[in-house]
Design a protein around this motif. Structure first.
Motif, short mmCIF file in Angstrom:
data_model
loop_
_atom_site.label_atom_id
_atom_site.label_comp_id
_atom_site.label_asym_id
_atom_site.label_seq_id
_atom_site.Cartn_x
_atom_site.Cartn_y
_atom_site.Cartn_z
N GLN A 33 27.11 18.91 33.29
CA GLN A 33 27.44 17.59 33.81
C GLN A 33 26.53 16.55 33.16
O GLN A 33 25.31 16.60 33.30
N GLN B 258 33.46 15.38 37.10
CA GLN B 258 34.02 16.72 37.19
C GLN B 258 33.86 17.19 38.63
O GLN B 258 32.77 17.58 39.05
N GLU C 242 30.42 18.53 40.50
CA GLU C 242 29.80 17.67 41.51
C GLU C 242 29.74 18.37 42.86
O GLU C 242 28.75 18.25 43.59
#
Length: 384
Positions: free
Chosen positions: A26, A34, A38
């Protein structure tokens, strides 16, 4: 004491580097939102792999260095052992580290149409900080203030290099009181709130690794062996339990607590303690462990290459978009597969053609220096 490679430590290296690689998905590989990543980040984060690396480094380095230094019979012999240690570390780490610093800088110049590598100025300053082994201080200074550059992972490498430089000096200054000095260092950090500066000089995991190495040379170490983990299912359960606890502690809900980083350091040291006996306590032998120990042996190369690999995949997607190929490369699974493949290939190339040859050159240089010293000593004795 034997100084052969400990396969269970290689297992922990694999867990550490895979955690860091996952943590950087990330933001580095997937810059946008995403939901799955998350969602996982809210429940557990894996950046504690860096602290596990620190605990491993403290243990592995001190396990061989401290007995060698304590066995010296003169000040000159002490400095020769220290010199040999620094040479080994330099040839082991710096060629690969400097190579990827330069490659990242070149990518920011020539493979940066999308801008994923950041500005040239930021990468130039980051490269300089990496060369000078002060990347951790620049990282703290840049925290939420200005762009660091694509080589931001070098903050932890700089901290380890500083540790390698200072450990022989600490052993000389404190001598038999080294244990107490390290305990004081750990105690001072355990309940300290870590601001950005203290986050990049967190030496408690390193110190705990050194303390574990010192303890492993004493008789009591064998008596405390966790033989109850011989049950095949219990060791993996402990590993998964500690890993889950570390992941929860690493989430944002604990970000303002004073004890978080200290607790992470202690739990990482517990994992290294269990692995130090090399009895397959954490995971039974099998294909999965063989694969993970292979990853562990390439963990340094993977740590160096994963960010440029992630950014190169993004750059390729950007360049292929005008050709109408971007939809094929926009699926997260395909992006992840390309990134993992690139990390594995680059890491293997670095390991085979940089790490191993330079490690051998360092050993050869030490052998020549030792032979020269022996020849000079023998010549002096003969002339007398």
């Amino acid at each position: 004491m034997t100084h052969k490679r400990i396969m269970d430590i290689e297992l922990l290296r694999a867990i550490a580097v895979l955690g860091v690689l996952f943590h950087h998905l990330q933001g580095s590989l997937f810059p946008g939102s995403q939901p799955l990543l998350e969602h996982l980040a809210l429940r557990g984060q894996l950046w504690w792999g860096v602290d596990l690396f620190f605990a491993i480094s403290g243990f592995v380095i001190a396990r061989s260095l401290i007995p060698a230094l304590r066995g010296c019979r003169s000040r000159q012999e002490y400095w020769e052992q220290t010199r040999n240690f620094w040479i080994r570390r330099a040839f082991r780490l710096l060629p690969s580290g400097w190579l990827w610093l330069l490659l990242i800088l070149l990518c920011s110049l020539y493979l940066n149409q999308s801008g994923v590598f950041g500005t040239l100025h930021a990468n130039l300053m980051a490269t300089l900080a990496g060369f000078l082994q002060i990347a951790n201080f620049r990282f703290a200074d840049s925290f939420f203030t200005y762009e660091y550059g694509a080589s931001f992972v070098y903050w932890s490498l700089s901290l380890e290099e500083q540790f390698y430089l200072l450990l022989p000096l600490l052993a000389l200054i404190f001598r038999r009181h080294l244990v107490w000095a390290l305990l004081a260092l750990v105690a001072a950090q355990l309940l300290t709130f870590r601001d950005p500066l203290l986050m990049v000089i967190r030496t408690d995991a390193l110190a705990l690794g050194v303390l574990l190495a010192l303890w492993s040379a004493r008789p009591g170490y064998g008596r405390w062996e966790p033989m109850f983990l011989r049950r095949a299912w219990l060791g993996p359960l402990v590993l998964l339990g500690i890993g889950a606890a570390l992941s929860v502690l690493a989430t944002d809900q604990f970000s303002l607590t004073r004890y978080r980083i200290g607790a992470i350091a202690v739990l990482c040291a517990v994992l290294v303690w269990i692995a130090s006996y090399n009895r397959d306590y954490l995971w039974p032998r099998g294909r999965l462990k063989t694969l993970l120990t292979w990853v562990g042996s390439r963990s340094y190369a993977m740590y160096l290459t994963h960010i440029p690999a992630y950014l190169l995949v993004r750059e390729c997607g950007f360049r292929l978009e005008p050709l109408g190929l971007s939809p094929a490369l926009s699926h997260p699974v395909l992006i992840l597969a390309c990134a993992v493949t690139l990390v594995v290939v680059l890491s293997e190339l670095n390991y085979r053609f940089i790490e191993l040859p330079m490690r051998d050159r360092g050993a050869s240089l030490i052998a020549r220096l030792n032979a020269f010293r022996t020849a000079v000593t023998s010549s002096g004795v003969t002339s007398c």
